[in-house]
Design a protein around this motif. Structure first.
Motif, mmCIF file in Angstrom:
data_model
loop_
_atom_site.group_PDB
_atom_site.id
_atom_site.type_symbol
_atom_site.label_atom_id
_atom_site.label_comp_id
_atom_site.label_asym_id
_atom_site.label_seq_id
_atom_site.Cartn_x
_atom_site.Cartn_y
_atom_site.Cartn_z
ATOM 1 N N UNK A 153 50.036 40.046 41.483
ATOM 2 C CA UNK A 153 49.926 41.385 42.057
ATOM 3 C C UNK A 153 48.708 42.113 41.499
ATOM 4 N N UNK A 154 48.407 41.848 40.223
ATOM 5 C CA UNK A 154 47.224 42.457 39.627
ATOM 6 C C UNK A 154 45.932 41.954 40.235
ATOM 7 N N UNK A 155 45.982 40.786 40.887
ATOM 8 C CA UNK A 155 44.785 40.229 41.517
ATOM 9 C C UNK A 155 44.273 41.126 42.642
ATOM 10 N N UNK A 156 45.190 41.897 43.245
ATOM 11 C CA UNK A 156 44.762 42.829 44.301
ATOM 12 C C UNK A 156 43.833 43.872 43.712
ATOM 13 N N UNK A 157 44.208 44.391 42.541
ATOM 14 C CA UNK A 157 43.359 45.370 41.863
ATOM 15 C C UNK A 157 42.046 44.738 41.428
ATOM 16 N N UNK A 158 42.129 43.491 40.974
ATOM 17 C CA UNK A 158 40.915 42.778 40.564
ATOM 18 C C UNK A 158 39.990 42.581 41.757
ATOM 19 N N UNK A 159 40.573 42.246 42.915
ATOM 20 C CA UNK A 159 39.773 42.010 44.110
ATOM 21 C C UNK A 159 38.965 43.244 44.502
ATOM 22 N N UNK A 181 41.018 35.210 34.270
ATOM 23 C CA UNK A 181 42.314 35.018 34.913
ATOM 24 C C UNK A 181 42.253 35.466 36.365
ATOM 25 N N UNK A 182 41.631 36.636 36.617
ATOM 26 C CA UNK A 182 41.487 37.117 37.983
ATOM 27 C C UNK A 182 40.641 36.182 38.819
ATOM 28 N N UNK A 183 39.550 35.684 38.232
ATOM 29 C CA UNK A 183 38.688 34.744 38.950
ATOM 30 C C UNK A 183 39.445 33.462 39.270
ATOM 31 N N UNK A 184 40.247 32.996 38.314
ATOM 32 C CA UNK A 184 40.978 31.743 38.481
ATOM 33 C C UNK A 184 41.971 31.839 39.629
ATOM 34 N N UNK A 185 42.572 33.007 39.819
ATOM 35 C CA UNK A 185 43.528 33.174 40.918
ATOM 36 C C UNK A 185 42.841 32.936 42.255
ATOM 37 N N UNK A 186 41.680 33.541 42.448
ATOM 38 C CA UNK A 186 40.993 33.396 43.734
ATOM 39 C C UNK A 186 40.391 32.004 43.896
ATOM 40 N N UNK A 187 39.955 31.395 42.795
ATOM 41 C CA UNK A 187 39.486 30.012 42.885
ATOM 42 C C UNK A 187 40.636 29.089 43.287
ATOM 43 N N UNK A 188 41.817 29.338 42.726
ATOM 44 C CA UNK A 188 42.985 28.526 43.072
ATOM 45 C C UNK A 188 43.384 28.729 44.528
ATOM 46 N N UNK A 189 43.323 29.965 44.988
ATOM 47 C CA UNK A 189 43.636 30.232 46.395
ATOM 48 C C UNK A 189 42.609 29.561 47.305
#
Length: 252
Positions: free
Chosen positions: A56-62, A138-146
């Protein structure tokens, strides 16, 4: 707002949609089951790979890819030189009353004003930089994984479509929808990965590098003030972090 990120995404989708319209019908490329497989499948696996709060925090990171204001290292250097002049004219203790907007720089300046040793100041600030990089990664890793999972679910959708198609060879009317799922899921996965997820991950990586550079300049400036270095020498040292073009146009 970072107009470049928005323009890039809109241009990417615009080129894809435009080529579809020029070559045929846009409606032929809209398939709800394919969208569900790719989008919700990617989100589901992301929840498996990362803690829920992190996802959910990835939205803020985005949002940083769109709205984060790039730090201004030249302004940082000017502030540090002003602080260095105050320290030389008065004393390190006088820095306690100096107006500093950046919280990271202010933290270091207050430590210097309190008479903290150089090794301790550097250690505390470098630890903060290290953990900031860890949070950003961590935020970057989420989008790389997606970006990795979206094409994978596109392939899963393709297999589902092929299985449905092979089971319905005796019914010609069902072959078309099954083939659409088979092809469009791969298409959706590739588009989401290469137009959205991976580019955003790269932009976040670039943003993080900018912030780290900004903070490293602050650390070196703070240590220079603590050691009582000449402000002009401090400025030359800090401008070495910048590209030559920025150095030439920096304030003296």
């Amino acid at each position: 707002m970072d107009i470049g990120t928005l323009i890039g995404i809109l241009l990417g989708f615009g080129l894809i949609i435009g080529s579809i319209i020029l070559g045929g019908s846009l409606g032929a490329f809209i398939d709800v089951p394919s969208i569900l497989i790719v989008v919700f499948g990617t989100v589901a696996v992301t929840f498996i790979m990362f803690p829920m709060g992190t996802v959910f925090g990835a939205i803020k990171v985005m949002l940083k890819a769109f709205f984060a204001k790039p730090p201004d290292p030249k302004a940082m250097i000017k502030t540090i030189i002003d602080l260095a002049n105050i320290a030389r004219r008065e004393s390190l203790v006088a820095l306690e009353k100096a107006s500093v907007e950046d919280p990271f720089l202010k933290k270091g300046v207050l430590m210097v004003a309190d008479g903290t040793e150089e090794q301790t100041v550097r250690s505390v600030l470098e630890i903060e930089i290290a953990f900031m990089k860890q949070r950003h990664q961590m935020g970057q890793e989420i989008f790389k994984s997606m970006g990795t999972m979206a094409p994978a679910f596109g392939m899963i959708g393709t297999l589902i479509g092929l299985v449905n198609m092979l089971q319905s060879l005796d019914d010609p009317s069902s072959i078309g929808p099954a083939m659409a799922v088979a092809l469009l899921t791969t298409f959706y996965g590739a588009v989401l990965a290469n137009v959205v997820f991976l580019p955003i991950a790269k932009k976040l990586e670039h943003r993080s590098a900018e912030e780290v550079l900004f903070m490293e300049i602050a650390v070196e400036g703070i240590i220079s003030i603590l050691n009582g270095e000449n402000p002009r020498i401090t400025q030359d040292k800090l401008e070495a972090f910048l590209a030559p073009a920025l150095r030439e146009g920096s304030d003296s």
